[in-house]
Design an enzyme around this catalytic site. Structure first.
Site, PDB file in Angstrom:
ATOM      1  N   GLU A   1       0.776  -0.520  16.290  1.00 37.09           N
ATOM      2  CA  GLU A   1      -0.081   0.629  15.972  1.00 37.09           C
ATOM      3  C   GLU A   1      -0.938   1.022  17.166  1.00 37.09           C
ATOM      4  OE1 GLU A   1      -3.831   1.827  13.122  1.00 37.09           O
ATOM      5  OE2 GLU A   1      -2.422   0.335  12.349  1.00 37.09           O
TER       6      GLU A   1
ATOM      7  N   HIS B   1       5.843  -5.126   8.719  1.00 36.22           N
ATOM      8  CA  HIS B   1       5.873  -6.511   9.185  1.00 36.22           C
ATOM      9  C   HIS B   1       6.079  -7.475   8.021  1.00 36.22           C
ATOM     10  CE1 HIS B   1       3.671  -5.499  13.189  1.00 36.22           C
ATOM     11  NE2 HIS B   1       4.984  -5.456  13.320  1.00 36.22           N
TER      12      HIS B   1
ATOM     13  N   SER C   1      -1.074  -7.677  10.978  1.00 38.28           N
ATOM     14  CA  SER C   1      -2.504  -7.682  11.279  1.00 38.28           C
ATOM     15  C   SER C   1      -3.338  -7.768  10.013  1.00 38.28           C
ATOM     16  CB  SER C   1      -2.882  -6.417  12.064  1.00 38.28           C
ATOM     17  OG  SER C   1      -4.277  -6.342  12.273  1.00 38.28           O
ATOM     18  N   ASN C   2      -3.005  -6.963   9.004  1.00 38.23           N
ATOM     19  CA  ASN C   2      -3.846  -6.956   7.806  1.00 38.23           C
ATOM     20  C   ASN C   2      -3.771  -8.290   7.063  1.00 38.23           C
ATOM     21  OD1 ASN C   2      -2.190  -6.533   5.066  1.00 38.23           O
ATOM     22  ND2 ASN C   2      -1.128  -5.422   6.676  1.00 38.23           N
TER      23      ASN C   2
ATOM     24  N   THR D   1      -6.049   0.755  11.996  1.00 35.91           N
ATOM     25  CA  THR D   1      -6.320   0.888  10.557  1.00 35.91           C
ATOM     26  C   THR D   1      -6.380  -0.440   9.810  1.00 35.91           C
ATOM     27  OG1 THR D   1      -3.975   1.108   9.982  1.00 35.91           O
ATOM     28  CG2 THR D   1      -5.179   3.150  10.506  1.00 35.91           C
TER      29      THR D   1
ATOM     30  N   CYS E   1      -8.079   1.721   6.908  1.00 39.37           N
ATOM     31  CA  CYS E   1      -7.530   2.403   5.744  1.00 39.37           C
ATOM     32  C   CYS E   1      -8.053   1.816   4.439  1.00 39.37           C
ATOM     33  CB  CYS E   1      -6.000   2.380   5.780  1.00 39.37           C
ATOM     34  SG  CYS E   1      -5.257   0.830   5.270  1.00 39.37           S
TER      35      CYS E   1
ATOM     36  N   CYS F   1       2.706   5.801   8.795  1.00 36.65           N
ATOM     37  CA  CYS F   1       1.748   5.952   7.704  1.00 36.65           C
ATOM     38  C   CYS F   1       0.867   7.171   7.967  1.00 36.65           C
ATOM     39  CB  CYS F   1       0.883   4.697   7.586  1.00 36.65           C
ATOM     40  SG  CYS F   1      -0.461   4.863   6.394  1.00 36.65           S
TER      41      CYS F   1
ATOM     42  N   CYS G   1       0.854  -1.177   0.000  1.00 40.22           N
ATOM     43  CA  CYS G   1       0.000   0.000   0.000  1.00 40.22           C
ATOM     44  C   CYS G   1       0.895   1.233   0.000  1.00 40.22           C
ATOM     45  CB  CYS G   1      -0.905   0.005   1.227  1.00 40.22           C
ATOM     46  SG  CYS G   1       0.012   0.095   2.798  1.00 40.22           S
TER      47      CYS G   1
END
Length: 332
Positions: free
Chosen positions: A147, A61, A246-247, A186, A216, A117, A32
């Site tokens: 975060e 990460h 996490s994402n 996010t 996000c 970010c 991203c």
């Protein structure tokens, strides 16, 4: 591009043809704008100032990215106390840091570069505004994630209460009689977070929220793409990403909830046993926001040792977001 059938050893070692496997490639996937910016900050600092450049915490990460930057001269540390007073640049990771970190760096007169970010910084500023208006903050997120630590660290101790899931949303008791506001990490599951917010709004009808949701665009788009490939009949969804991302973990969860029988998180192609796709006609493939495209290519190459692949990209959104580098590294 689809591959043609060709003679090969079959999985049991006999001569034959490789079975066909359709791979639905999620779009968007991978880097991203925030991750791209963070990596460029480290690379540009190395280019301008030479090695070493210190980085507090993993810049993003992903071990492949971290090791690549280490080879260029980046030195990763967990705390500023590990960095000597030698005037070298120090970069704060994309996840954001508590206010105490840049304050400590300033006291030591460090040359600090903030790779947080901008969308995480937006959450920080929202939390500060709510606090300045006398509100107590409910932060939806995962305990211990960098975060979350960074966001909670923008405000004095006790100003933020962490809410991790729907059960906690049903039972959380905010301190005192202060008005409430909520913010979110996010990189959460869009659907899970919507459920948690609904509970908080039911329990606390006057709770204030962000002007625009905190999850996000990249997280939202990648989850939507995974839902799309699951809806197209992907029996297995492979997510390229780190277990502490996490994402990436959320993508694997979303895939299962969207109808995929199985999902698998792998860090790179070398760690993938292609036999996991045995018996599948269609699988999905995506990558978390901190995983470079080269790792997706690795997974495809690994699968092609066992299957004849037909690859189709399923695109749900086009991303054109670009974040500027800090002024200290802006083009001269």
């Amino acid at each position: 591009m689809p591959e043609t059938m060709m003679p090969s050893s079959s999985p049991n070692g006999t001569s034959g043809t490789k079975p066909r496997l359709k791979v639905l490639l999620a779009g968007p996937r991978g880097f991203c704008a925030g991750v791209d910016r963070a990596i460029k900050i480290v690379e540009e600092a190395l280019k301008r100032h030479g090695a070493p450049v210190y980085v507090r915490h993993e810049i993003v990460h992903n071990r492949f990215v971290v090791e690549s930057l280490e080879r260029q001269g980046a030195v990763f540390v967990e705390e500023l106390s590990e960095i000597p007073d030698d005037g070298r640049p120090v970069v704060f990771s994309a996840h954001g840091v508590p206010k105490s970190v840049p304050e400590a760096a300033a006291q030591r007169k460090m040359f600090a570069l903030d790779a947080t970010c901008p969308l995480v910084s937006k959450v920080h500023r929202e939390a500060e505004r709510h606090y300045a208006r006398g509100k107590h903050i409910l932060l939806i997120g995962h305990e211990g994630h960098p975060e979350v630590i960074g966001t909670m660290g923008q405000l004095p101790p006790g100003a933020v209460t962490l809410v991790e899931d729907a059960d906690q949303a049903e039972t959380v008791i905010p301190p005192g009689d202060l008005p409430l506001a909520y913010t979110t990490q996010t990189t959460l599951s869009v659907d899970d977070t919507a459920g948690i917010v609904a509970i908080l709004q039911r329990r606390f009808p006057e709770i204030a929220g962000p002007a625009k949701e905190d999850i996000c665009y990249a997280t939202t788009n990648r989850q939507a793409a995974v839902k799309a490939i699951a809806a197209r009949g992907a029996e297995l969804v492979i997510v390229v990403g780190a277990p502490n991302s996490s994402n990436s973990v959320r993508l694997a969860e979303v895939a299962r909830r969207a109808g995929a029988a199985r999902s698998l998180l792998v860090q790179r192609g070398a760690g993938l046993d292609p036999s996991v796709a045995d018996g599948c006609a269609t699988i999905g493939l995506t990558a978390g926001a901190s995983a470079p495209e080269v790792l997706v290519d690795e997974v495809l190459a690994r699968l092609s040792t066992r299957f004849t692949l037909e690859v189709e990209e399923v695109v749900v959104a086009e991303e054109k977001v670009v974040f500027r580098l800090p002024p200290a590294l802006a083009a001269e």
